[in-house]
Design an enzyme around this catalytic site. Structure first.
Site, PDB file in Angstrom:
ATOM      1  N   GLU A 115      -9.493 -98.929 -23.941  1.00 24.90           N
ATOM      2  CA  GLU A 115     -10.450 -98.362 -22.913  1.00 24.90           C
ATOM      3  C   GLU A 115     -11.646 -98.022 -23.545  1.00 24.90           C
ATOM      4  O   GLU A 115     -11.677 -98.008 -25.032  1.00 24.90           O
ATOM      5  CB  GLU A 115      -9.996 -96.936 -22.191  1.00 24.90           C
ATOM      6  N   HIS A 243     -16.959 -91.440 -13.662  1.00 25.15           N
ATOM      7  CA  HIS A 243     -16.326 -92.834 -14.184  1.00 25.15           C
ATOM      8  C   HIS A 243     -16.925 -93.997 -13.775  1.00 25.15           C
ATOM      9  O   HIS A 243     -17.691 -93.964 -12.618  1.00 25.15           O
ATOM     10  CB  HIS A 243     -14.948 -92.736 -13.476  1.00 25.15           C
ATOM     11  N   ARG A 290     -17.759 -93.647 -21.714  1.00 24.34           N
ATOM     12  CA  ARG A 290     -18.352 -93.774 -20.253  1.00 24.34           C
ATOM     13  C   ARG A 290     -19.612 -93.340 -20.094  1.00 24.34           C
ATOM     14  O   ARG A 290     -20.244 -93.730 -19.105  1.00 24.34           O
ATOM     15  CB  ARG A 290     -17.361 -92.885 -19.779  1.00 24.34           C
ATOM     16  N   HIS A 351     -15.783 -87.398 -11.931  1.00 25.07           N
ATOM     17  CA  HIS A 351     -14.263 -87.775 -12.387  1.00 25.07           C
ATOM     18  C   HIS A 351     -13.740 -86.748 -13.169  1.00 25.07           C
ATOM     19  O   HIS A 351     -12.470 -86.439 -13.067  1.00 25.07           O
ATOM     20  CB  HIS A 351     -14.288 -89.130 -13.131  1.00 25.07           C
TER      21      HIS A 351
HETATM   22  P1  FAD Z   1      -3.804 -81.534 -11.626  1.00 24.57           P
HETATM   23  O1  FAD Z   1      -2.969 -82.454 -12.130  1.00 24.57           O
HETATM   24  O2  FAD Z   1      -5.306 -81.710 -11.029  1.00 24.57           O
HETATM   25  O3  FAD Z   1      -3.259 -80.218 -10.755  1.00 24.57           O
HETATM   26  C1  FAD Z   1      -3.949 -79.435 -10.263  1.00 24.57           C
HETATM   27  C2  FAD Z   1      -2.806 -78.332  -9.481  1.00 24.57           C
HETATM   28  O4  FAD Z   1      -3.437 -77.138  -9.358  1.00 24.57           O
HETATM   29  C3  FAD Z   1      -2.527 -79.096  -8.219  1.00 24.57           C
HETATM   30  O5  FAD Z   1      -0.723 -78.901  -7.820  1.00 24.57           O
HETATM   31  C4  FAD Z   1      -3.188 -77.974  -7.110  1.00 24.57           C
HETATM   32  O6  FAD Z   1      -2.581 -77.897  -5.937  1.00 24.57           O
HETATM   33  C5  FAD Z   1      -3.081 -76.733  -7.850  1.00 24.57           C
HETATM   34  N1  FAD Z   1      -4.118 -75.870  -7.637  1.00 24.57           N
HETATM   35  C6  FAD Z   1      -5.606 -75.655  -7.840  1.00 24.57           C
HETATM   36  N2  FAD Z   1      -6.274 -74.742  -7.037  1.00 24.57           N
HETATM   37  C7  FAD Z   1      -5.227 -73.943  -6.637  1.00 24.57           C
HETATM   38  C8  FAD Z   1      -5.078 -72.964  -5.856  1.00 24.57           C
HETATM   39  N3  FAD Z   1      -6.209 -72.252  -5.550  1.00 24.57           N
HETATM   40  N4  FAD Z   1      -3.728 -72.406  -5.356  1.00 24.57           N
HETATM   41  C9  FAD Z   1      -2.883 -72.841  -5.657  1.00 24.57           C
HETATM   42  N5  FAD Z   1      -2.641 -74.148  -6.411  1.00 24.57           N
HETATM   43  C10 FAD Z   1      -3.931 -74.700  -6.782  1.00 24.57           C
HETATM   44  N6  FAD Z   1      -6.688 -88.759 -17.764  1.00 24.57           N
HETATM   45  C11 FAD Z   1      -5.945 -89.486 -18.510  1.00 24.57           C
HETATM   46  O7  FAD Z   1      -5.842 -88.736 -19.837  1.00 24.57           O
HETATM   47  N7  FAD Z   1      -5.623 -90.769 -18.456  1.00 24.57           N
HETATM   48  C12 FAD Z   1      -5.897 -91.676 -17.193  1.00 24.57           C
HETATM   49  O8  FAD Z   1      -5.666 -92.811 -17.251  1.00 24.57           O
HETATM   50  C13 FAD Z   1      -6.487 -90.710 -16.048  1.00 24.57           C
HETATM   51  N8  FAD Z   1      -6.744 -91.328 -14.953  1.00 24.57           N
HETATM   52  C14 FAD Z   1      -7.596 -90.604 -14.188  1.00 24.57           C
HETATM   53  C15 FAD Z   1      -7.670 -91.321 -12.678  1.00 24.57           C
HETATM   54  C16 FAD Z   1      -8.107 -90.681 -11.831  1.00 24.57           C
HETATM   55  C17 FAD Z   1      -8.462 -91.358 -10.296  1.00 24.57           C
HETATM   56  C18 FAD Z   1      -8.354 -89.080 -11.648  1.00 24.57           C
HETATM   57  C19 FAD Z   1      -8.871 -88.116 -10.693  1.00 24.57           C
HETATM   58  C20 FAD Z   1      -8.308 -88.574 -13.235  1.00 24.57           C
HETATM   59  C21 FAD Z   1      -7.612 -89.383 -14.219  1.00 24.57           C
HETATM   60  N9  FAD Z   1      -7.441 -88.629 -15.386  1.00 24.57           N
HETATM   61  C22 FAD Z   1      -6.877 -89.480 -16.493  1.00 24.57           C
HETATM   62  C23 FAD Z   1      -7.580 -87.154 -15.622  1.00 24.57           C
HETATM   63  C24 FAD Z   1      -6.256 -86.647 -15.652  1.00 24.57           C
HETATM   64  O9  FAD Z   1      -5.708 -87.056 -14.494  1.00 24.57           O
HETATM   65  C25 FAD Z   1      -6.513 -85.238 -15.252  1.00 24.57           C
HETATM   66  O10 FAD Z   1      -7.582 -84.584 -15.840  1.00 24.57           O
HETATM   67  C26 FAD Z   1      -5.312 -84.275 -15.261  1.00 24.57           C
HETATM   68  O11 FAD Z   1      -4.312 -85.127 -14.583  1.00 24.57           O
HETATM   69  C27 FAD Z   1      -5.288 -82.941 -14.904  1.00 24.57           C
HETATM   70  O12 FAD Z   1      -3.996 -82.457 -14.702  1.00 24.57           O
HETATM   71  P2  FAD Z   1      -3.987 -80.693 -14.660  1.00 24.57           P
HETATM   72  O13 FAD Z   1      -2.328 -80.608 -14.577  1.00 24.57           O
HETATM   73  O14 FAD Z   1      -4.885 -80.154 -15.341  1.00 24.57           O
HETATM   74  O15 FAD Z   1      -4.291 -80.611 -13.008  1.00 24.57           O
HETATM   75  C1  SIN Z   2      -9.239 -94.817 -16.128  1.00 22.01           C
HETATM   76  O1  SIN Z   2      -7.983 -95.427 -15.873  1.00 22.01           O
HETATM   77  O2  SIN Z   2     -10.256 -95.564 -16.220  1.00 22.01           O
HETATM   78  C2  SIN Z   2      -9.231 -93.306 -16.377  1.00 22.01           C
HETATM   79  C3  SIN Z   2      -8.776 -92.916 -17.506  1.00 22.01           C
HETATM   80  C4  SIN Z   2      -9.251 -91.288 -17.830  1.00 22.01           C
HETATM   81  O3  SIN Z   2      -9.934 -90.913 -16.740  1.00 22.01           O
HETATM   82  O4  SIN Z   2      -8.972 -91.092 -18.823  1.00 22.01           O
END
Ligand code: FAD
Ligand code: SIN
Length: 539
Positions: A115, A243, A290, A351
């Site tokens: 990437e 993104h 990016r 993103h």
């Molecule tokens: P999340 O997985 O977003 O979980 C948040 C949680 O908090 C949820 O359960 C939600 O319900 C809860 N929550 C929030 N507010 C409240 C509230 N007020 N009360 C109760 N619950 C609440 N990163 C990579 O490293 N590689 C990738 O390939 C990649 N691809 C991506 C593709 C997309 C489309 C997106 C959107 C992101 C991508 N990312 C990627 C980024 C990565 O997915 C996220 O940064 C990461 O998953 C965040 O994880 P988290 O556990 O911090 O939060």
């Molecule tokens: C992607 O798959 O292009 C997203 C990866 C990331 O947000 O880290």
């Protein structure tokens, strides 16, 4: 309700932390709260994969560290980058042991994707649904833990601190302490006071502050906003990653992502005239970091007056494409795009939030007994721009570190006499009535998303930021007034939180008198001297 550990969020950060606690401390109670269904998270939508040094013959910790530092554009914390990169492989091994599967080749070696910003192929993936696979494995492992209670459809409203005991808390107050949260249980419609010895915020991102985003509707910056209200330190909020290649479909939100791994496998960006334009912007062409690719696309779109550019995959091997990207292939086909014959319309979309709740190397926030992990935290790893696929890794590494720190403290915290938090009363809903008009919320949300996209997007100016702040002030005033007199609902609280997040993004952007990483201001097109540059901090 009382618990030893309270985890807010059921994405990769919250689940990893809770699982480790449950396995080591079977005598302790762990509650996970999530605002909709358990797997509706940013995690579930992660496509590209996890960046990790997997093969010490071709790759090295040093290369991954360098790639992260280069992307971060002078604002990463070196020790944090080093520890994430070096501890990453152990955390990946753990999630594999919990059941997550990553794609292998015919010889049984992991297939490694490439990437933007990576000098080498190092991305472990599960086809183009890596996050869904990781979330599945974690939820499955969690379901086997007797001491974890997962409460879904429960919306956390605010952190409980000394403020709720009547003390006047300011940013200068020492030893602010977190006693738990107030949460609106949507299954019972009751507001509960949940007391916890240790609270973990793992609430994810804030992409919903923008009109076009890859983030699902849960990504409303709740954790950052409630931590800010509780006077925790928040930093680097101006660094919003767009993104470059979200599928362009007018009026559809959230946007479906076309992973950067497609460009890693050979996809080429083309403008309206069909020119492969990235070579004019960066020697790394389509695989530049990016911020550079998103700005280049923005420029091409503005020059041509178009709403998107094209991603050309027509020259790629169809069988390989279908094998690595089956979901993208099927999604495109479902809207009439055959990726082998047609180019894919793509445009940048909000993103990832690089900043957030400031934490130390153990995931501790500036508030006592409050940790933060995952996208809502600012650990120092990403600096001014996150290297692709570094965030799933960061979440696992810091979930582990926060777990190590938490288990050292928990016995002392639970054996001591009840803390002041036990005296905190019920939620005060005095003077509030049922909401009369949802339009007051939905219209303000639209306005917020529009102003953030138009004035605080990929390219910023002083005037745009000034205008954004003026409009945010009005939205803030109107929403606070509504909040004071209306019964709370997730919609009202999310709007309120997004306005706070918008304010923090704009304020940080105004404080940064330079262009760096993801923050580009045409009034200050150059970088400050690296020795004098600092993070933007609020509390
Ligand atoms: P999340 O997985 O977003 O979980 C948040 C949680 O908090 C949820 O359960 C939600 O319900 C809860 N929550 C929030 N507010 C409240 C509230 N007020 N009360 C109760 N619950 C609440 N990163 C990579 O490293 N590689 C990738 O390939 C990649 N691809 C991506 C593709 C997309 C489309 C997106 C959107 C992101 C991508 N990312 C990627 C980024 C990565 O997915 C996220 O940064 C990461 O998953 C965040 O994880 P988290 O556990 O911090 O939060
Ligand atoms: C992607 O798959 O292009 C997203 C990866 C990331 O947000 O880290």
């Amino acid at each position: 309700m009382k618990t030893d550990f309270l985890v807010i969020g059921s994405g990769i950060a919250g689940l990893t932390y809770a699982l480790k606690l449950a396995q080591t401390k079977p005598d302790k109670k762990i509650i996970i709260i999530t605002k909709t269904v358990a797997d509706e998270t940013n995690t579930k939508y992660a496509q590209g994969g996890v960046a990790v040094v997997n093969n010490l013959v071709h790759d090295s910790f040093e290369k991954h560290i360098q790639d992260t530092l280069i992307a971060g554009d002078g604002l990463c914390t070196n020790e944090i980058v080093e520890l994430v990169v070096k501890e990453g492989p152990k955390r990946i091994q753990e999630i594999i042991e919990w059941g997550a599967q990553f794609d292998k080749d015919a010889q049984g070696d992991y297939q490694l994707g490439k990437e933007g910003g990576h000098s080498i192929s190092r991305i472990l993936h599960h086809k183009d649904i890596t996050g869904k696979e990781m979330e599945r494995a974690l939820l499955q492992a969690i379901s086997q833990q007797k001491n974890i209670q997962l409460i879904h459809h429960c919306f956390v409203l605010d952190l409980i601190t000394q403020h709720h005991l009547g003390y006047f808390i300011t940013k200068a107050t020492p030893n602010i302490e977190c006693y738990g949260v107030y949460a609106l249980n949507l299954q019972t419609n009751q507001i509960e006071n949940i007391q916890a010895a240790i609270t973990m915020l793992a609430t994810g991102g804030n992409g919903q502050a923008y009109r076009t985003t890859t983030n699902p509707t849960i990504a409303t910056g709740d954790g950052v906003a409630m931590a800010y209200r509780a006077k925790a330190h928040i930093e680097n909020m101006e660094f919003i990653q767009f993104h470059p290649t979200a599928l362009y479909q007018q009026g559809i939100s959230p946007s479906f992502l076309i992973t950067e791994a497609v460009r890693g496998d050979g996809g080429i960006l083309r403008n309206k005239q069909g020119e492969a334009f990235m070579k004019q912007y960066d020697a790394r062409k389509d695989l530049a970091p990016r911020d550079i690719v998103a700005r280049a696309i923005d420029n091409e779109m503005k020059r041509a007056g178009t709403e998107h550019v094209w991603l050309d995959c027509t020259h790629m091997d169809i069988e390989k494409f279908k094998e690595h990207f089956p979901t993208i292939y099927a999604k495109c086909l479902s809207i009439g795009i055959d990726v082998m014959k047609d180019m894919i319309p793509v445009a940048p979309a909000a993103h990832y939030s690089c900043g957030g709740i400031k934490t130390d190397a153990w995931g501790r926030s500036s508030i006592k007994n409050l940790y933060a992990c995952g996208e809502c935290a600012s650990t120092g790893l990403h600096g001014a721009n996150r290297l692709a696929s570094n965030s799933l890794l960061e979440a696992m590494v810091f979930a582990h570190r926060a777990y190590i720190d938490s288990i050292k403290k928990i016995d002392a915290l639970t054996q001591s006499s009840p803390n002041e938090g036990s005296q905190v009363g019920a939620w005060n809903a005095e003077g509030t009535t049922e909401p009369k008009e949802m339009i007051l919320i939905t219209q303000s949300l639209k306005e917020l998303q529009l102003l953030m996209s138009d004035y605080v997007g990929i390219v910023r100016t002083n005037e745009r930021l000034r205008r954004a702040m003026r409009r945010l002030d009005i939205l803030f005033e109107e929403t606070e007034e509504l909040y004071q007199k209306t019964q709370v609902s997730p919609q009202l609280c999310e709007l309120r939180n997004l306005i706070t997040v918008g304010y923090l993004i704009v304020k940080s952007a105004q404080l940064r008198k330079e262009s760096r990483g993801l923050h580009y201001n045409t009034d200050y097109p150059n970088k400050q001297n690296n020795n004098t540059v600092s993070k933007t901090e609020h509390w």
